[in-house]
Design a protein around this motif. Structure first.
Motif, PDB file in Angstrom:
ATOM      1  N   LEU A 185      -9.431  -7.267   3.671  1.00 46.47           N
ATOM      2  CA  LEU A 185      -7.984  -7.198   3.501  1.00 46.47           C
ATOM      3  C   LEU A 185      -7.438  -6.299   4.602  1.00 46.47           C
ATOM      4  O   LEU A 185      -8.157  -5.463   5.147  1.00 46.47           O
ATOM      5  CB  LEU A 185      -7.621  -6.602   2.135  1.00 46.47           C
ATOM      6  N   LEU A 186      -6.187  -6.465   4.928  1.00 42.80           N
ATOM      7  CA  LEU A 186      -5.561  -5.604   5.932  1.00 42.80           C
ATOM      8  C   LEU A 186      -4.154  -5.246   5.498  1.00 42.80           C
ATOM      9  O   LEU A 186      -3.582  -5.888   4.616  1.00 42.80           O
ATOM     10  CB  LEU A 186      -5.572  -6.268   7.312  1.00 42.80           C
ATOM     11  N   VAL A 187      -3.619  -4.230   6.127  1.00 39.73           N
ATOM     12  CA  VAL A 187      -2.265  -3.782   5.826  1.00 39.73           C
ATOM     13  C   VAL A 187      -1.352  -4.153   6.988  1.00 39.73           C
ATOM     14  O   VAL A 187      -1.658  -3.856   8.139  1.00 39.73           O
ATOM     15  CB  VAL A 187      -2.224  -2.256   5.599  1.00 39.73           C
ATOM     16  N   GLN A 245     -12.522  -4.067  -1.036  1.00 42.20           N
ATOM     17  CA  GLN A 245     -12.386  -5.158  -0.069  1.00 42.20           C
ATOM     18  C   GLN A 245     -11.588  -4.715   1.155  1.00 42.20           C
ATOM     19  O   GLN A 245     -11.860  -5.153   2.269  1.00 42.20           O
ATOM     20  CB  GLN A 245     -11.741  -6.376  -0.742  1.00 42.20           C
ATOM     21  N   TRP A 246     -10.626  -3.817   0.942  1.00 44.90           N
ATOM     22  CA  TRP A 246      -9.868  -3.277   2.070  1.00 44.90           C
ATOM     23  C   TRP A 246     -10.775  -2.417   2.952  1.00 44.90           C
ATOM     24  O   TRP A 246     -10.737  -2.503   4.185  1.00 44.90           O
ATOM     25  CB  TRP A 246      -8.682  -2.472   1.529  1.00 44.90           C
ATOM     26  N   GLN A 275     -12.694  -4.373   5.225  1.00 47.97           N
ATOM     27  CA  GLN A 275     -11.816  -5.085   6.149  1.00 47.97           C
ATOM     28  C   GLN A 275     -11.695  -6.569   5.827  1.00 47.97           C
ATOM     29  O   GLN A 275     -11.462  -7.397   6.695  1.00 47.97           O
ATOM     30  CB  GLN A 275     -12.241  -4.858   7.610  1.00 47.97           C
ATOM     31  N   LEU A 310      -0.250  -5.665   1.726  1.00 49.85           N
ATOM     32  CA  LEU A 310      -1.675  -5.952   1.771  1.00 49.85           C
ATOM     33  C   LEU A 310      -1.865  -7.462   1.863  1.00 49.85           C
ATOM     34  O   LEU A 310      -1.315  -8.216   1.068  1.00 49.85           O
ATOM     35  CB  LEU A 310      -2.347  -5.418   0.504  1.00 49.85           C
ATOM     36  N   SER A 361      -7.413 -10.543   5.576  1.00 48.16           N
ATOM     37  CA  SER A 361      -7.753 -10.500   6.993  1.00 48.16           C
ATOM     38  C   SER A 361      -8.349 -11.853   7.385  1.00 48.16           C
ATOM     39  O   SER A 361      -8.536 -12.736   6.548  1.00 48.16           O
ATOM     40  CB  SER A 361      -8.779  -9.396   7.251  1.00 48.16           C
ATOM     41  N   LEU A 398       0.853  -1.175   0.000  1.00 51.49           N
ATOM     42  CA  LEU A 398       0.000   0.000   0.000  1.00 51.49           C
ATOM     43  C   LEU A 398       0.894   1.231   0.000  1.00 51.49           C
ATOM     44  O   LEU A 398       1.718   1.409   0.889  1.00 51.49           O
ATOM     45  CB  LEU A 398      -0.870  -0.009   1.252  1.00 51.49           C
TER      46      LEU A 398
END
Length: 198
Positions: free
Chosen positions: A146-148, A140-141, A144, A155, A158, A117
């Protein structure tokens, strides 16, 4: 990060009530409790549409796109809560169409070079990402799925994103006659997955 409710908590009771009270045709894919509060989160699926629910005794300080919020103080008992949940789930516009290909892409690329990211509006990776894939990943991020990873900005899936991707065959079996389910995206290469968005 989230954790499962303890065996003796009220959250366990509410979680079981929600699981047992879901309308016919809905599958609970993931349930977890916030680490920082008593909030419960549920990811529910029906026919490729995902619904994200939050149940809590306080307002959400960090609202998330598409999250269906239930303030437990507003419900006198289990029946009224389950009726409200069923009402929210009956409206497909409260959910979000699941895109397995984007989730599989994050899983596949994170096993190799990773997706990083760079800014809140832009994703960068070793491969060229088409605008539609980037928009899907950002959505999608925001949900949530996906997460960082803070230490390097990578990326990743989750807990919920992994649960959604794991549900592929369960959904594919239901819609077995539709050719879209013939190829499991998890066995495709990053280039093949990107091709779906070209």
């Amino acid at each position: 990060m989230s954790q499962q409710p303890s065996v003796t908590s009220w959250q366990t009771t509410v979680q079981r009530q929600v699981e047992n009270g879901l309308p016919k045709g809905f599958t609970l894919l993931a349930a977890h409790q916030s680490k920082g509060s008593e909030s419960l989160y549920f990811t529910v699926l029906k026919e490729g549409v995902v619904f994200d629910l939050r149940l809590s005794y306080h307002p959400n300080a960090h609202p998330v796109n598409g999250l269906i919020d239930f303030d437990l103080r507003a419900f006198p008992g289990k029946k009224s809560l389950l009726k409200a949940i069923a009402g929210a789930l009956s409206n497909r516009t409260n959910g979000h169409q699941l895109n397995f290909v984007a989730l599989a892409f994050v899983e596949k690329v994170s096993q190799a070079s990773g997706i990083y990211l760079v800014a809140q509006e832009h994703l960068l990776c070793a491969l060229s990402i088409p605008p539609l894939l980037e928009a899907t990943l950002l959505d999608q991020w925001a949900r949530q799925w996906l997460l960082v990873r803070f230490r390097d900005g990578q990326l990743l899936l989750s807990h919920t994103g992994m649960a959604l991707l794991e549900a592929y065959w369960e959904i594919a079996d239901v819609f077995i006659d539709e050719p879209i389910w013939d190829d499991n995206p998890r066995i495709e290469s990053p280039a093949e997955l990107i091709h779906h968005f070209s």
